[in-house]
Design a protein around this motif. Structure first.
Motif, PDB file in Angstrom:
ATOM      1  N   LEU A   1      -6.379  -0.919  -6.566  1.00  0.00           N
ATOM      2  CA  LEU A   1      -6.652   0.474  -6.197  1.00  0.00           C
ATOM      3  C   LEU A   1      -7.719   0.552  -5.111  1.00  0.00           C
TER       4      LEU A   1
ATOM      5  N   ASN B   1       1.269   9.409  -6.701  1.00  0.00           N
ATOM      6  CA  ASN B   1       0.433  10.597  -6.536  1.00  0.00           C
ATOM      7  C   ASN B   1      -0.333  10.639  -5.220  1.00  0.00           C
ATOM      8  N   THR B   2      -0.550   9.482  -4.595  1.00  0.00           N
ATOM      9  CA  THR B   2      -1.410   9.463  -3.405  1.00  0.00           C
ATOM     10  C   THR B   2      -0.721   8.982  -2.130  1.00  0.00           C
TER      11      THR B   2
ATOM     12  N   ARG C   1       1.885   4.649 -10.582  1.00  0.00           N
ATOM     13  CA  ARG C   1       1.608   6.083 -10.736  1.00  0.00           C
ATOM     14  C   ARG C   1       0.608   6.552  -9.689  1.00  0.00           C
ATOM     15  N   HIS C   2      -0.407   5.733  -9.420  1.00  0.00           N
ATOM     16  CA  HIS C   2      -1.396   6.076  -8.394  1.00  0.00           C
ATOM     17  C   HIS C   2      -0.712   6.221  -7.031  1.00  0.00           C
TER      18      HIS C   2
ATOM     19  N   ASP D   1       0.174   1.666 -13.899  1.00  0.00           N
ATOM     20  CA  ASP D   1      -0.869   2.587 -13.433  1.00  0.00           C
ATOM     21  C   ASP D   1      -0.967   2.579 -11.907  1.00  0.00           C
TER      22      ASP D   1
END
Length: 135
Positions: free
Chosen positions: A39, A70-71, A66-67, A63
């Motif tokens: 990340l 969303n970004t 998913r990040h 995760d």
């Protein structure tokens, strides 16, 4: 879009192997061993491709997906998931439908390099390509 590949793999042997294979193909890479590091790197640099193991310590690969959803949704299309996880573990993860491909361990190195090169060449924009490879 960058030309560097982010390798997210907690097994140091596999991580080193992937970096060496890419180097042999004249592809630069950055390696991290967990989702936290991933990340941070994703926030710092735009990568041409991401190689992502799903079963990572702390922040796992799901995760990370998913990040990205969303970004940076476009980055999902340049993400190559490499995993030994059972298919039952993969079911229900909608982000897997948005990645470049899912390759099963043990990896076909030639196929992996081909997929990475396609990402770096920009051959994936606007495409949804899913390949479940098993040995």
């Amino acid at each position: 879009m960058g030309q560097r590949v982010l390798i997210i793999e907690d097994d140091h042997g596999i991580q080193s192997l992937l970096a060496a294979v890419l180097t042999r193909s004249s592809i630069e890479s950055t390696t991290v061993g967990d989702g936290d590091g991933a990340l941070k790197e994703i926030g710092r640099e735009e990568f041409g491709a991401i190689l992502l193991d799903l079963l990572l310590p702390r922040v796992n690969g799901f995760d990370v997906l998913r990040h990205l959803k969303n970004t940076n949704r476009k980055m999902l299309g340049r993400t190559i998931v490499i995993t030994a996880a059972a298919e039952s573990t993969l079911r229900g993860c909608e982000e897997l439908e948005m990645v470049r491909c899912v390759l099963r361990k043990p990896l076909d190195i030639d196929q992996l390099v081909e997929e990475v090169q396609a990402c770096l060449d920009g051959k994936i924009e606007g495409q949804r390509i899913i390949r479940w490879r098993s040995r």
